[in-house]
Enzyme design. Structure first.
Site, PDB file in Angstrom:
ATOM      1  N   HIS A  74       0.639  -1.028  -0.022  1.00  0.00           N
ATOM      2  CA  HIS A  74       0.031   0.148  -0.177  1.00  0.00           C
ATOM      3  C   HIS A  74       0.859   1.172   0.036  1.00  0.00           C
ATOM      4  CE1 HIS A  74      -0.087  -0.145   4.552  1.00  0.00           C
ATOM      5  NE2 HIS A  74       0.188   1.220   4.236  1.00  0.00           N
ATOM      6  N   ASP A 115       0.237  -7.494   1.455  1.00  0.00           N
ATOM      7  CA  ASP A 115       0.685  -6.323   1.776  1.00  0.00           C
ATOM      8  C   ASP A 115       2.087  -5.961   1.751  1.00  0.00           C
ATOM      9  OD1 ASP A 115       0.324  -3.609   1.785  1.00  0.00           O
ATOM     10  OD2 ASP A 115      -0.267  -3.510   3.891  1.00  0.00           O
ATOM     11  N   GLY A 125       2.994   6.705   8.204  1.00  0.00           N
ATOM     12  CA  GLY A 125       4.388   6.783   7.959  1.00  0.00           C
ATOM     13  C   GLY A 125       5.035   5.771   8.165  1.00  0.00           C
ATOM     14  N   ASN A 126       4.867   4.963   9.401  1.00  0.00           N
ATOM     15  CA  ASN A 126       5.561   3.691   9.656  1.00  0.00           C
ATOM     16  C   ASN A 126       5.428   2.852   8.801  1.00  0.00           C
ATOM     17  OD1 ASN A 126       5.730   4.623  12.874  1.00  0.00           O
ATOM     18  ND2 ASN A 126       7.453   3.971  11.944  1.00  0.00           N
ATOM     19  N   SER A 127       4.322   2.833   7.862  1.00  0.00           N
ATOM     20  CA  SER A 127       3.881   1.845   7.038  1.00  0.00           C
ATOM     21  C   SER A 127       5.143   1.285   6.034  1.00  0.00           C
ATOM     22  CB  SER A 127       2.838   1.949   6.186  1.00  0.00           C
ATOM     23  OG  SER A 127       1.473   2.040   6.688  1.00  0.00           O
TER      24      SER A 127
END
Lengths: 381, 568
Positions: free
Chosen positions: B82, B115, B195-197
């Site tokens: 994502h 993901d 943002g940590n994704s």
């Protein structure tokens, strides 16, 4: 002999090492995980239909928070081994916001259930372990919270853990959405995030794995609107347990009165200000704050607020819809005067509402500000 | 140690214990503080060691983005699907490293169901990287570090560090249709925020145990409320070869539904006819006891395990049917992820992986042999046939095979009296197959030709790292469909056309780099032969498979290769 000594020393040292390196939560986790149940019951609107309970006896006595969840026709409890039980409500305590459940066989065959692993609160013994553990809890001590947050775990999967430190023992000035939170006793404030759906009713343990409290319901601060992460201390659980089990014939709701008066009552002025206005609920997506009804003799009535007035601003800040109006009202400090800007027909009015409890002597003023109908926009054709 | 203690032990021990405890208690404050300080020192060391490989990912406009982590010195890295989904049209983005530099980023393979996506940074000779750890060793209560560009705060591309505990393992989080399913994920109470994704979750040794990509959110807003989820590293490992090759990775499914079951295990309620589970003999009403050797504790647990396997993977199910226990093996069907734009494989990316796999195999075969690649090979083959379907067994045969650089491969039979049969030749260049017996030429039986062709290819092509672009493609990575039912080794499959009519699919073990399988397929006739390589041995400084099991339509045999002569 030397080797025996070495082993003992090694055990002591490794125990400390674990503590320092983070593996020290093992004891707390191992103690708490087999002693909580996942609860599934009634969920309405924003109220989650799931929660957590703490097992307090070998026979399956479970304490949890007072909530809509337990009002379900069938409350399902899933034990740590994945087995499902039906939870029967034994007692509710509105004032302490606690409830007591009994796990029983889902087939109604009246067979005794258990034995379960449980937290021994030792409420009736002279040396109450829980009191010790709660009393020995110093600000900064590690605590571990175990619960069914967001119902992530299913069946025999272990509940979720969160870690943090104990901050202080105090009382809350809190609210659940627009309602005051009735519990006024002591809470243990922690910095682990536990204000989550499903987490209430979970166990809070110290590093030794002793139950120091039970995660309370989700509440927000009246002052800052932030969520509190807190637990009901285990001595309060004990008081509740004693009240609830001492006289089984009495109405459990009556236990509300058992909390000492001094703890119960808050200063009237601390209650959030009620102007006495009921707003219209008509609208789609945005509900404009139109006044539907003004209660007689309320601050709003005395300030001259009328039905069908549109509230434009509270204390100089515009309100776009009912939600904003309500949040502005909630943000008021006790005794803070309230000025409303109202649109009535084509007129804009400013009225000052006075809380009769705090300042009875002040006059109620209504001033006509300016007439919208006659003022022309300037600088435009 | 476990022998019973002598009865006097406690008595004698007691005073000493007390002394020990008293002594320890005296020094407790200091040593406790020392331990805490040392633990802190170690933590800082690890964070300093792993930080340089944590990437701040931005799309080309530097608008959106997330985090990532580099897992090899060539700049290959992992992130969430994502995070890069918006870059798929151009496949371009930017990656900022803690050295304060922005590097060009290219999106390689994607795994929308899990993901996960792979990217590659360029612009530096050697990139700092971290190792993937074993996520099955993660326990509840373990320390976990989250590094990444939380809230896109970092202006100088240094990651935000948060520390927490592992709150749960083997968690399952439903996806959006077939996309973004978090199977067997690790739950942590370390702060994970937007943002940590795509950023890494580290264990206390600084190994990546997961890729953070999901959080539970409350009514308060889209930020951390103490429940973050990371895709486990062991799941990701199964998809990495496909992702490196720039492929669209597909997860597997049983094509059967289960229901909530109170207690241990779960029950199948429906089975899609003609699909994986049905073909393996599963029927509705079967109770699932264990999945790939692991006891199932809940429906979530089952979904969680299943979701970690790639398509075609064989899984062993232990069932209970009418009180009887039964074991079946199901080859998983692929799940089609939902994509907004069709995903195409970039040949350049794929070639890079072909080169890497072939180069690695050549390296393994050559070992530390310094002398040049042999120009001539000679060996004998002892062929033992397996019984045919009617029970007849062909007598064993012996062949002599030779292969010289630039020459067709030759094979001839050696009879028991020592006389030689006709020479069978295979020329990969012209893809002409023929036998010559006393000057006569006729078409070789296709199976023999294909097998010889594959061997030729191995010696001619696979043993030297290819320098130019090859005709080969990495077509699949996972559990290759041509493996035997029970085997679940992760293979990377390279398809290599030989001439116009034959295609060979080579399966390399992703762990050892060894060639394990080859399937030779004649496009015209549709005949297929499977070659299974085994018994890798040192042959004149080369590590080479010395047994070759062949399965083709109508016959099966095992070749034992020996009497090697290599020159020079």
């Amino acid at each position: 002999m030397k080797s025996a000594l070495a082993i003992v020393l090694a055990m002591i040292v490794t125990g400390w090492c674990q503590r320092a390196s983070g593996g020290g939560f093992d004891r707390a986790i191992e103690s708490a995980l087999p002693r909580v149940v996942k609860l599934y019951g009634l969920g309405v609107g924003l109220e989650a239909g799931y929660g957590t309970g703490v097992i307090l006896s070998e026979e399956g006595l479970v304490v949890t928070v007072f909530s809509l969840l337990i009002d379900a026709r069938r409350v399902r409890a899933v034990a740590p081994d994945g087995r499902t039980y039906e939870a029967r409500v034994l007692a509710r305590d509105y004032a302490r916001q606690l409830a007591l459940l009994q796990l029983q066989s889902p087939t109604q065959d009246a067979q005794p259930v258990g034995p379960f692993s449980f937290f021994d609160l030792a409420c009736d013994s002279d040396e109450r372990e829980h009191r010790e553990s709660t009393a020995s809890l110093r600000p900064g001590d590690w605590v571990v919270a175990v619960g069914n947050a967001f119902k992530v775990a299913d069946g025999a999967e272990p509940a979720s853990i969160a870690h943090g430190v104990f901050s202080t023992r105090t009382r809350l000035d809190a609210r659940r959405r627009i309602k005051d939170f009735p519990y006024t006793g002591d809470v243990l404030v922690i910095d682990a995030i536990t204000s989550n759906p499903g987490a209430p009713g979970g166990a809070l343990v110290d590093l030794e794995g002793r139950l120091v409290g039970m995660i309370g319901r989700q509440v927000t601060s009246n002052l800052t609107h932030t969520h509190f992460n807190y637990a009901i201390p285990s001595d309060v659980l004990c008081d509740f347990l004693q009240d609830a089990t001492s006289d089984s014939t009495s109405d459990p709701m009556q236990t509300a009165g058992l909390i000492p008066r001094g703890r119960m009552g808050r200063d009237e002025s601390e209650k959030s200000f009620d102007p006495g206005i009921r707003l219209s609920k008509a609208g789609y997506r945005t509900i404009l704050p139109f006044v539907e009804r003004v209660r007689r003799n309320s601050p709003a009535a005395r300030a001259g607020v009328r039905k069908d007035d549109l509230i434009l601003a509270v204390n100089g800040k515009n309100v776009a819809d009912v939600k904003e109006y309500e949040s502005r009202l909630r943000a008021l400090l006790p005794g803070e005067p309230v000025t409303l800007v109202i649109r009535r027909g084509r007129t804009i009015l400013t009225t000052e509402l006075v809380d009769p409890e705090t300042s009875k002597d002040q006059d109620v003023k209504t001033s006509k500000d300016r007439d919208v109908g006659t003022s022309k926009p300037e600088g435009k054709p | 140690m476990i022998s019973p203690q002598p009865p006097y032990f406690p008595l004698l021990c007691l005073p000493l214990c007390l002394v020990a405890i008293a002594a320890a208690a005296d020094g407790r404050m200091d040593s406790d503080l020392d331990l805490v300080l040392r633990a802190q020192e170690r933590r800082i060391e690890i964070i300093e060691r792993v930080s340089p490989s944590v990437v701040c990912i931005f799309d080309s406009n530097e608008q959106g983005g997330g985090s990532g982590v580099i897992i090899d010195p060539d700049g290959y890295g992992l992130t969430n699907y994502h995070v890069v989904a918006g870059m798929l049209r151009t496949r371009k983005g930017l990656g900022g490293l803690p050295d304060h530099q922005l590097y060009p980023l290219e999106v390689l393979g994607i795994d929308p169901t899990g993901d996960v996506a792979m990217f590659r940074l360029t612009g530096r000779e050697v990139f700092p990287y971290v190792e993937l750890g074993d996520s099955d060793q993660v326990r509840v209560g373990d320390i976990a570090y989250v590094l990444g560009n939380a809230f896109m705060l970092s202006e100088d591309y240094t990651p935000t560090v948060t520390v927490g505990l592992v709150s749960g393992v083997h968690r399952y989080q439903w996806g959006v249709g077939n996309n973004l399913v978090y199977s067997d994920c690790i739950q942590t109470d370390a702060a994970v925020n937007p943002g940590n994704s795509g950023g890494p979750l580290f264990n206390k040794r600084g190994e990546v145990i997961g890729i953070n990509g999901r959080i539970s959110i409350n009514t308060r807003g889209r930020y951390n409320v103490g429940l973050g989820y990371a895709i486990s590293s062991n799941q990701i490992k199964r998809f990495i070869p496909a992702l490196r090759a720039g492929l669209l990775a597909r997860h597997g499914t049983l094509q059967a539904k289960v229901e909530f079951y109170e207690g241990v295990g779960t029950v199948f309620t429906s089975v899609t006819p003609g699909q994986a589970a049905d073909k393996a003999g599963l029927i509705a009403g079967d109770k699932l006891l264990s999945f790939d050797g692991l006891s199932i504790v809940s429906r979530n647990h089952y979904a969680s395990l299943l979701g970690t396997y790639p398509a075609n993977w064989p899984v062993t199910l232990q069932l209970e049917r009418n009180g009887q226990r039964k074991e079946i093996v199901v080859r998983l069907d692929p799940i089609e992820p939902k994509l907004r734009h069709p995903f195409t494989v970039t040949r350049r990316i794929n070639q890079r992986e072909v080169q890497r796999v072939l180069g690695r195999f050549a390296e393994i075969v050559r070992g530390d042999r310094t002398s040049p690649h042999p120009t001539e090979w000679k060996w004998t083959v002892d062929r033992r046939y397996r019984p045919a379907s009617d029970g007849t067994v062909k007598p064993p045969q012996r062949f002599e095979v030779s292969q010289a650089a630039g020459q067709p491969a030759r094979m001839r039979r050696i009879y028991e009296d020592g006389s030689h049969g006709a020479i069978i030749e295979y020329d990969a260049r012209s893809a002409v197959r023929h036998t010559s017996r006393a000057g006569e030429s006729f078409v070789l039986a296709p199976d023999d030709a294909m097998i010889l062709g594959a061997l030729h290819l191995i010696q001619d092509k696979l043993l030297t790292p290819p320098e130019e672009e090859t005709l080969a493609d990495v077509v699949h990575a996972g559990s290759a469909g041509f493996q035997r039912a029970q085997e679940s080794r992760l293979l990377e499959v390279i398809a290599w056309p030989m001439g116009d009519e034959t295609i060979v699919r080579f399966g390399f073990d992703t762990e050892t780099g060894r060639l394990m399988r080859a399937v030779v397929r004649d496009r015209a006739s549709g005949t297929e032969a499977t070659l299974i390589f085994g018994d890798y041995r040192d042959i004149g400084g080369l590590l080479f498979p010395c047994t070759l099991e062949v399965e083709a339509s109508g016959y099966a045999y095992q070749d034992t290769l020996g009497n090697w002569e290599l020159s020079p």
